[in-house]
Write an enzyme that holds these catalytic residues in place. Structure first.
Site, short mmCIF file in Angstrom:
data_model
loop_
_atom_site.label_atom_id
_atom_site.label_comp_id
_atom_site.label_asym_id
_atom_site.label_seq_id
_atom_site.Cartn_x
_atom_site.Cartn_y
_atom_site.Cartn_z
CG ASP A 1 -0.28 -0.08 2.44
OD1 ASP A 1 0.72 -0.79 2.73
OD2 ASP A 1 -0.58 0.67 3.23
CD GLU A 2 -1.01 4.74 2.99
OE1 GLU A 2 -1.79 5.44 3.24
OE2 GLU A 2 -0.17 3.88 3.73
#
Length: 504
Positions: A303-304
């Site tokens: 993620d991210e």
């Protein structure tokens, strides 16, 4: 006749016409020893009574594989006896958890109302996540959270073991991770890590409560701590104007190479995607983790990764997921990884977007299903347990359309979040608790309860509309009735004014 309060709502519950079963110091418990010990422990805390392993007016606990599907159970209670039958050991354990919720006062006595329950879970995977990277939480706290989650029929503990702020698991193959990257937490608080023996103890303790452990090593972003131990594997932090604004709002200073990071900004770190040494590292870490983790899942994060190009991200996810699959484990990744064309086709996607998806979150999540796999749903604006409440306490964040009320945590339907995704495409539901502001066990209790009970109902109970109990009004009354039980077990829940809490 009103129905007794049970959370999560059972598949079927009918109040009996007769008198209740009355508990006393003479009440006996027979049958499965582990289930009897679990029941006795809770009842002693709730009522002060000690059940005996002897003949008498009895609570019978037994396993009968013909009783139903995996994890299912039945309860039949009347004035003469209480019988809890599990289709397997997990089902019997869950039946015991329901039985403890049925116990009620009748004047100065304790009773179990006459009732018939037949129950089974909607989804196979029902998880909670505890972030031990932003703030480290010791072994006793993790065990306590396992107990609390298991009482609501959760069967998976996802441990977020690594992030920019710290690495929390000892590995023999990479000893410098805990030697150089585990000492700090957000805000400069003390860090820590689990030894291999402590991790195995967590796994064993969870198994005794019929939970698996899903360990997460977040990659290729959220990896600043890796660079403290192995600087040759990590890119220098990438800080843009948007990130500087986040840092200005939340404090913590800008990340710098070779220095511990104690802020809460995200997206500035990345492993070196094109370096073969990176994949040797991935193989070492997940290989050792797989050997310590009997459960089927290893979570690779994903993620991210805001400072990793789309091409590099796809390349990394494809190789990392293949490494995990080759170990005989099922990879799990946050929904962003669905954009990686070469991802291992067994990879489970974990959706952390909103109940109403934005920005293509749903497209990336659907990619896992199109690849022949399934999803875990963790909509951030419903069941991220670290989101602020509408009125206190002064904990938590609010970025996910927060603050998040108990009603909002309850009022969503898993099969309606992502268009085209039905129950067969959903492995289950998971409620994450991120710990940027969560420092203690008391903080965990306050932020998780009562909203974690809403997540439990989304994962276990019949779909919205398929049971008269699956309404907000029903839930708020049922969860309010659990207040005295939670108090007796030492759970410091948030006394939300949305809930009509029972006082005894």
């Amino acid at each position: 006749m009103s129905l007794p309060s049970v959370v999560p709502a059972p598949a079927s519950i009918e109040a009996g016409p007769g008198e209740p079963f009355r508990l006393s110091g003479e009440t006996a418990v027979t049958g499965d020893a582990a289930a009897a010990a679990a029941l006795s422990s809770v009842l002693q805390a709730r009522t002060g009574l000690t059940l005996a392993r002897r003949d008498g007016a009895a609570i019978a606990l037994r396993v009968d594989p013909s009783a139903g599907a995996a994890e299912s159970y039945r309860i039949a209670a009347d004035a003469a006896s209480v019988v809890v039958t599990g289709a397997d050991a997990a089902g019997l354990f869950y039946g015991v958890q329901t039985l403890t919720q049925l116990v009620a006062r009748d004047g100065e006595e304790w009773i179990i109302p006459a009732v018939t329950i037949a129950d089974a879970p909607r989804f196979a995977y029902r998880g909670v996540m505890l972030d031990v990277a932003r703030h480290f939480h010791p072994l006793a706290t993790v065990k306590g959270y396992i107990d609390r989650a298991a009482s609501l029929k959760f069967n998976a503990l996802h441990l977020h073991l690594t992030d920019d702020q710290g690495w929390r698991l000892q590995l023999e193959s990479r000893p410098e991770l805990t030697e150089h990257a585990a000492a700090t937490s957000v805000g400069g608080d003390p860090g820590g890590f689990y030894t291999k023996d402590e991790y195995r103890e967590i796994v064993s303790y969870a198994a005794s409560r019929h939970m698996i452990v899903v360990p997460e090593i977040d990659m290729p972003g959220h990896t600043h701590a890796v660079g403290l131990a192995y600087p040759e594997l990590a890119e220098d932090p990438s800080v843009n104007d948007e990130m500087r604004e986040i840092i200005r709002l939340h404090g913590g200073g800008e990340p710098a190479p070779g220095e511990p990071y104690t802020g809460i900004a995200v997206g500035f770190s990345s492993l070196k995607i094109g370096d073969e040494a990176t994949y040797d590292f991935v193989a070492d870490v997940f290989g050792e983790l797989a050997a310590m983790t009997p459960g089927p899942y290893l979570h690779l994060g994903g993620d991210e990764s805001l400072s990793t190009s789309d091409e590099d991200f796809a390349s990394f996810i494809a190789r990392a997921s293949a490494i995990i699959a080759d170990l005989g484990k099922t990879p799990v990744a946050w929904h962003e990884a669905g954009a990686a064309a070469g991802i291992a086709d067994t990879t489970i996607g974990q959706y952390w977007g909103f109940v109403t998806p934005t920005g293509g979150m749903d497209d990336r999540a659907r990619a896992f299903v199109a690849n022949g796999s399934q999803l875990i749903l963790s909509p951030a604006d419903a069941i991220y347990l670290d989101m602020q409440y509408p009125s206190g306490p002064q904990l938590g964040l609010a970025w996910a359309n927060g603050p998040t009320s108990v009603e909002r945590a309850y009022s969503w339907e898993p099969s309606e979040v992502i268009a085209g995704i039905e129950d067969a495409d959903i492995l289950g539901v998971e409620a994450p608790l991120w710990t940027e502001t969560i420092r203690t066990e008391a903080d965990i209790d306050l932020m998780a309860f009562p909203r974690v009970a809403a997540a439990a109902e989304a994962g276990w109970s019949p779909a919205t509309g398929e049971s008269e109990l699956r309404t907000w009004e029903s839930f708020r009354a049922r969860v309010g009735a659990l207040g005295p039980l939670w108090t007796s077990l030492g759970i410091g829940f948030h006394p939300s004014d949305e809930i009509p809490w029972a006082d005894r």
